[in-house]
Design an enzyme around this catalytic site. Structure first.
Site, PDB file in Angstrom:
ATOM      1  N   CYS A 137     -11.537  -6.811 -12.647  1.00 19.72           N
ATOM      2  CA  CYS A 137     -12.196  -7.886 -13.395  1.00 19.72           C
ATOM      3  C   CYS A 137     -13.195  -8.622 -12.525  1.00 19.72           C
ATOM      4  CB  CYS A 137     -11.146  -8.854 -13.945  1.00 19.72           C
ATOM      5  SG  CYS A 137     -11.850 -10.243 -14.869  1.00 19.72           S
ATOM      6  N   CYS A 140     -13.249 -12.398 -13.037  1.00 21.87           N
ATOM      7  CA  CYS A 140     -12.133 -13.086 -12.397  1.00 21.87           C
ATOM      8  C   CYS A 140     -12.337 -13.223 -10.896  1.00 21.87           C
ATOM      9  CB  CYS A 140     -10.828 -12.326 -12.637  1.00 21.87           C
ATOM     10  SG  CYS A 140     -10.493 -11.903 -14.351  1.00 21.87           S
ATOM     11  N   ASP A 141     -12.845 -12.168 -10.251  1.00 19.95           N
ATOM     12  CA  ASP A 141     -12.771 -12.077  -8.799  1.00 19.95           C
ATOM     13  C   ASP A 141     -14.102 -12.014  -8.079  1.00 19.95           C
ATOM     14  OD1 ASP A 141      -9.984 -12.022  -9.036  1.00 19.95           O
ATOM     15  OD2 ASP A 141      -9.963  -9.847  -9.280  1.00 19.95           O
TER      16      ASP A 141
END
Length: 322
Positions: A137, A140-141
């Site tokens: 992701c 997300c990261d």
């Protein structure tokens, strides 16, 4: 395993952010939910180290800690948990039934929140370094990889979207694709080819992910001549698709062509009256903890309204719905 009645007004299958939020809202509505949370409870966030984009945690929170807090909050209001996998379900009519081994659980309404799992490369090193430089992701990261070189594995729209997003942070993003041409739509290809931070490793697969405590690179194998090379990167983003966890419900509730449960958006009602679905088992676009939690809230509210419309009184004793 928590001691639970075998029947409840609301039965929830799945325990990621969607399932736990649904459990919290259902419990506060006096719907006494039973949550079949799975043997590996908590969803994909249990594999995530630091979560910095969930509202209310300005310094971040560990994924397992966030899931533990959400579970504790739902339990505080009366949600009961079965820490095991559902082996089969019967959605032929209310009450809906699910079996854990030989134990049967039922609910007048059912909320499905079994999530989806990212397709992985199947490497031992990949699993070891998941959350330590291996990610599924970018949203997300990506923030953690400022001024780093990265690799994205895949050749479809999702892979290119991930790569383009990562160029906001990374110095360079190399797309590793097993063919000599991309599967992505032309507009996504044009954007990727025009981005000066994106490079391509054609006809190549990842054979190994290097690193001890964090990713330091990958070993690539060229499928045309079998030659191998090392690519120094600080992160590997695997973008080869997701699989919704819907095997349990196939043939009993309507799925789309990719296997996700179809709902009557913006609501959460499925093709089966009294069955609702939330989280990544429905959503193949956003796949975020906060959006999953939002649909879990919606599913609980939808289930509460459905129960009221079918004569359930949440203020009465729990035997009035039998």
């Amino acid at each position: 395993m928590a001691t639970s009645p075998t029947s409840a007004p609301v039965l929830i299958v799945g325990s990621g952010p969607a399932g736990l939020t649904a459990a919290l809202y259902a419990a506060r509505a006096n719907l006494h939910p039973i949550v079949i949370e799975g043997a590996e409870a908590g969803g994909q966030l249990m594999l995530t180290t630091e979560v910095e984009n969930y509202p209310g945690f300005p310094t971040g929170v560990l994924g397992p800690e966030l899931m533990a807090k959400m579970r504790e909050q739902a339990e505080r209001f009366g949600a009961e948990f079965v820490t095991a996998d559902a082996a089969k379900v019967d959605l032929s009519g209310s009450p809906f039934r699910a079996w854990v081994d030989d134990e049967e659980y039922s609910g007048k309404a059912l909320i499905i929140s079994t999530g989806a799992k990212a397709k992985m490369l199947g490497l031992d090193s990949e699993r070891k370094l998941l959350g330590r430089g291996v990610s599924t992701c970018a949203t997300c990261d990506g923030f953690f990889f400022r001024s780093k070189d990265l690799a994205v594995v895949g050749g479809g729209d999702s892979a290119l979207e991930e790569a383009i997003f990562l160029t906001r942070f990374a110095t360079k993003v190399t797309i590793v694709h097993r063919r000599d041409r991309l599967r992505a739509s032309k507009v996504m290809q044009d954007r990727a080819f025009a981005n000066p931070k994106i490079a391509f490793a054609w006809n190549s697969v990842v054979e190994d992910v290097h690193g001890d405590q964090s990713v330091s690179g990958v070993r690539l194998r060229n499928l045309e001549d079998n030659s191998e090379s090392n690519l120094d990167v600080a992160g590997v983003f695997v973008a080869i698709g997701h699989l919704p966890n819907t095997e349990l419900f196939a043939g009993q509730v309507e799925l789309d062509d990719a296997g996700y449960i179809k709902v009557n958006a913006p609501g959460t009602a499925t093709s089966v009256d009294g069955v609702f679905a939330a989280g990544d088992v429905v959503d193949h676009i956003y796949r975020q903890a906060v959006t999953a939690a939002g649909t879990g809230c919606a599913a609980a509210i939808d289930a509460e309204r459905w129960l009221e419309a079918h004569g359930y009184d949440s203020g009465a004793t729990t035997d009035n719905w039998d």
